[in-house]
Design an enzyme around this catalytic site. Structure first.
Site, PDB file in Angstrom:
ATOM      1  N   LYS A 288      11.071  -5.503   9.767  1.00 44.80           N
ATOM      2  CA  LYS A 288      11.067  -4.964   8.415  1.00 44.80           C
ATOM      3  C   LYS A 288      12.187  -3.936   8.291  1.00 44.80           C
ATOM      4  O   LYS A 288      12.335  -3.065   9.137  1.00 44.80           O
ATOM      5  CB  LYS A 288       9.708  -4.319   8.107  1.00 44.80           C
ATOM      6  CG  LYS A 288       9.534  -3.904   6.655  1.00 44.80           C
ATOM      7  CD  LYS A 288       8.112  -3.423   6.384  1.00 44.80           C
ATOM      8  CE  LYS A 288       7.930  -3.027   4.921  1.00 44.80           C
ATOM      9  NZ  LYS A 288       6.546  -2.587   4.617  1.00 44.80           N
ATOM     10  N   GLU A 377     -10.616  -5.244   1.757  1.00 48.10           N
ATOM     11  CA  GLU A 377     -11.408  -4.400   0.865  1.00 48.10           C
ATOM     12  C   GLU A 377     -12.898  -4.710   0.943  1.00 48.10           C
ATOM     13  O   GLU A 377     -13.730  -3.791   0.916  1.00 48.10           O
ATOM     14  CB  GLU A 377     -10.919  -4.572  -0.579  1.00 48.10           C
ATOM     15  CG  GLU A 377      -9.529  -4.012  -0.833  1.00 48.10           C
ATOM     16  CD  GLU A 377      -8.415  -5.003  -0.517  1.00 48.10           C
ATOM     17  OE1 GLU A 377      -7.239  -4.645  -0.692  1.00 48.10           O
ATOM     18  OE2 GLU A 377      -8.731  -6.152  -0.111  1.00 48.10           O
ATOM     19  N   ARG A 405     -11.459  -6.416  -5.710  1.00 45.72           N
ATOM     20  CA  ARG A 405     -11.625  -7.471  -4.704  1.00 45.72           C
ATOM     21  C   ARG A 405     -12.919  -7.299  -3.917  1.00 45.72           C
ATOM     22  O   ARG A 405     -13.301  -8.192  -3.161  1.00 45.72           O
ATOM     23  CB  ARG A 405     -10.424  -7.465  -3.758  1.00 45.72           C
ATOM     24  CG  ARG A 405      -9.087  -7.476  -4.493  1.00 45.72           C
ATOM     25  CD  ARG A 405      -7.913  -7.552  -3.565  1.00 45.72           C
ATOM     26  NE  ARG A 405      -7.729  -8.895  -3.059  1.00 45.72           N
ATOM     27  CZ  ARG A 405      -6.728  -9.276  -2.273  1.00 45.72           C
ATOM     28  NH1 ARG A 405      -5.821  -8.408  -1.909  1.00 45.72           N
ATOM     29  NH2 ARG A 405      -6.632 -10.514  -1.853  1.00 45.72           N
TER      30      ARG A 405
END
Length: 641
Positions: A288, A377, A405
């Site tokens: 990244k 979640e 969610r």
């Protein structure tokens, strides 16, 4: 500032132009694309490190596959800047995430190359599989379907559900697992360890490469070589690296890991995989922030750094002339530590947002009491419920948009059982440049109908601290929601002694006689400014900070409806089913008659822009509130005359 793309990138209007180049030119295209992203984001802002990490992959996919006929689905979408630039949006890329500009995420309305709108994680495999199954049904046997998912997004249950189905669906889908050990913060959990085991097994990787190199030299047909290599590789996986059998146990043909920055290797591999039907997974390893040293070194900071000097790496931040109020997130992060020092049963949970939510402070100071559970979640909520059954007082910090969610878990596992979990819903309301996938618009509407739940929202930092303090008191035995916005508060001197707030009570901010303005949460500060404007006009508005939408302060509401026939409600949430609706329900239930105007997020999708731009568009900034009050009072004056 006019930013000019490199000579090759400047000629690419669509992926068809890219496919006219030779394979040898793709390295230069990748370098130009990476530099263009750096140039534009440094000046105009946006997400940064994620797109740099998939530059070569982006170029390779659009080079090999016939997009948009071949369907490419990105997960989350932070990493799709290169994709946007290569698919006709290069010259408007500087408007990315700006008001009325292009979206920061893939969006179907924006381009035919954006096959699926994203913003929340872990949806790509399900979406691509659905597309592949539809193509199979329609007889489109030549159509490719590619899902790109990061190892962070792969931690979510939805991704595993999709993998489980993909393995038996017999549809033509390629899953590309972009393994960089990061989401926004470093990844956590057993999957991270498992992928590390695959990528660092030197025996397996050397044997695999030797087999491919050997078979590449044999005088046999390409298909025979590939099939033979696959069988030998499968044997190697079973003997040398048993971990890699996870995907194959789900009936997905596994390939990799390969270097995700080797453009030639990527192109060759994708060309081979095009000819292999059915479900398959390619595991690539990337960095990244690749190509920008500071982003490679500090990937969390450079996920979305704001404006910066691309040469020095200095991130531009205006130095305030006087002490500034803290962010609500940091008030939460420091306050939970104070409370945890007072109450040994307090614990903190967040699904993959320790930096964004500022739970990182507690994780550093009390690592045995604060946990990042990954992009999960549903798990975060039920884990909190399990802890609560054992006497723990859990602060579960989830962005409002992501709390959606875990709705079933909040209802079934927490509310029905009356477990005293405190849900700190960060980023409530209009969040700004991330747009509709991240706006925290609906939490009041979907939680207000759930029994046993307390719903509150602080007008300032002191109220946030006091609501947190109140929620963990022993006598408080119900689920307790505290919703607050992204960003800066209003109180530089915010660290005041804790004070219990009686549940279901508001406060009168100022008295008045002409009109009552009822606010919930941070927009109360907009009301304060609006009242100054109205007073300058000779009007006398009253302002009430209600603090709770469930339960409402009924005593205060009886007082208000007894005195006022003109009322404005203000909330940073959807007006349909929200705080204003609750006020109307109270009015109807008790037989009051008043002219009530509800201000908040309208019943439509609000796009991206700076929060102040969106508040103005939706009519509940200070000027909008004052205008609504004036209009109501003008109507009253006209009727009286």
């Amino acid at each position: 500032m006019n930013i000019t793309p490199g000579p090759l990138l400047g000629k690419i209007e669509t992926p068809a132009d890219l496919r006219n180049l030779s394979k040898e030119q793709l390295h230069e295209v990748s370098e130009e694309l990476r530099q263009f992203i750096i140039d534009v984001v440094s000046v105009h802002g946006g997400h940064f490190a994620a797109s740099l990490g998939v530059v070569e992959l982006t170029v390779a996919m659009h080079y090999v596959f016939n997009t948009p006929y071949d369907q490419l689905v990105w997960d989350v979408g932070h990493q799709a800047y290169g994709h946007k630039i290569l698919t006709g949006r290069r010259d408007v890329f500087h408007t990315n995430r700006k008001y009325h500009g292009i979206s920061g995420f893939p969006k179907r309305e924006e381009s035919e190359y954006d096959t699926f709108g994203v913003g929340h994680s872990s949806t790509s495999i399900s979406a691509a599989l659905g597309m592949a199954m539809a193509s199979k049904y329609k007889g489109e046997t030549d159509r490719q379907h590619i899902a790109v998912i990061g190892d962070g997004a792969m931690t979510a249950g939805m991704a595993f559900e999709a993998l489980n189905h993909a393995g038996v669906a017999n549809a033509n889908v390629l899953i590309i697992l972009n393994d960089n050990c990061m989401s926004i913060d470093p990844n956590v959990g057993a999957l991270k360890e498992y992928l590390t085991d695959i990528t660092t097994s030197p025996t397996y990787n050397k044997l695999r490469d030797d087999v491919w190199n050997l078979l590449g030299k044999l005088p046999v047909g390409k298909r025979f070589t590939r099939d033979m290599a696959s069988k030998l590789e499968a044997g190697l996986k079973g003997v040398v690296s048993s971990s890699s059998n996870l995907f194959e146990s789900l009936k997905l043909r596994y390939f990799g890991p390969i270097d995700g920055h080797n453009i030639v290797k990527l192109v060759d591999t994708l060309q081979d995989l095009k000819d292999i039907p059915g479900p398959k997974l390619l595991h690539i390893v990337t960095t990244k922030g690749k190509g920008y040293a500071l982003a490679e070194k500090d990937q969390t900071t450079w996920h979305a750094p704001g404006l910066f000097d691309k040469i020095t790496g200095e991130i531009f931040k205006k130095q305030p002339e006087k002490p500034q109020p803290p962010k609500y997130q940091d008030v939460f992060g420091h306050t939970i530590i104070e409370l945890a020092e007072m109450n040994k049963n307090i614990m903190g949970i967040t699904p993959a947002m320790p930096s964004g939510s500022s739970l990182k402070f507690m994780m550093e100071k009390m690592p045995d009491r604060a946990f990042d559970v990954g992009i999960c979640e549903q798990h975060a909520v039920t884990l909190s419920a399990g802890l609560a059954t054992q006497g723990m007082r859990v602060f579960c910090n989830i962005y409002s948009s992501f709390f959606q969610r875990a709705y079933d878990q909040a209802l079934h596992d927490v509310a029905i059982q009356k477990l005293p979990v405190t849900f700190c819903l960060d980023r409530a309301g209009l969040v700004g440049e991330d747009g509709p996938t991240h706006h925290g618009a609906y939490d009041i509407a979907y939680m207000r109908c759930v029994p046993n739940v307390i719903i509150s929202s602080p007008m300032n930092e002191e109220e946030l601290r006091n609501l947190m303090y109140t929620s963990q008191l022993a006598e408080q035995q119900y689920p307790f929601i505290i919703r607050y916005p992204r960003g800066q508060g209003v109180m530089p001197d915010w660290k005041q002694p804790f004070r219990e707030i009686k549940i279901g009570t508001g406060r009168k901010v100022r008295s008045g006689k002409d009109i009552a303005i009822l606010s919930l949460g941070h927009p109360g500060n907009f009301v304060t400014e609006a009242c100054k404007e109205l007073m300058a006009d000779g009007l006398q508005p009253a302002h009430y900070d209600m603090r709770f939408v469930k339960p409402l302060d009924e005593a205060m509401l009886h007082e208000i409806f007894s005195q006022f026939d003109k009322i404005v409600t203000v909330e940073d949430a959807a007006v349909t089913g929200g705080f204003g609706s609750a006020i109307l329900e109270f009015m109807a239930a008790h037989g009051y008659k008043a002219d009530v105007r509800m201000l908040g997020i309208p019943d439509r999708i609000v796009e991206h822009g700076k929060p102040e731009e969106l508040h103005r568009e939706c009519g509940y900034d200070a000027a909008g509130i004052a205008a609504a009050a004036r209009a109501m009072l003008k109507e009253k004056i006209t009727v009286t005359a």
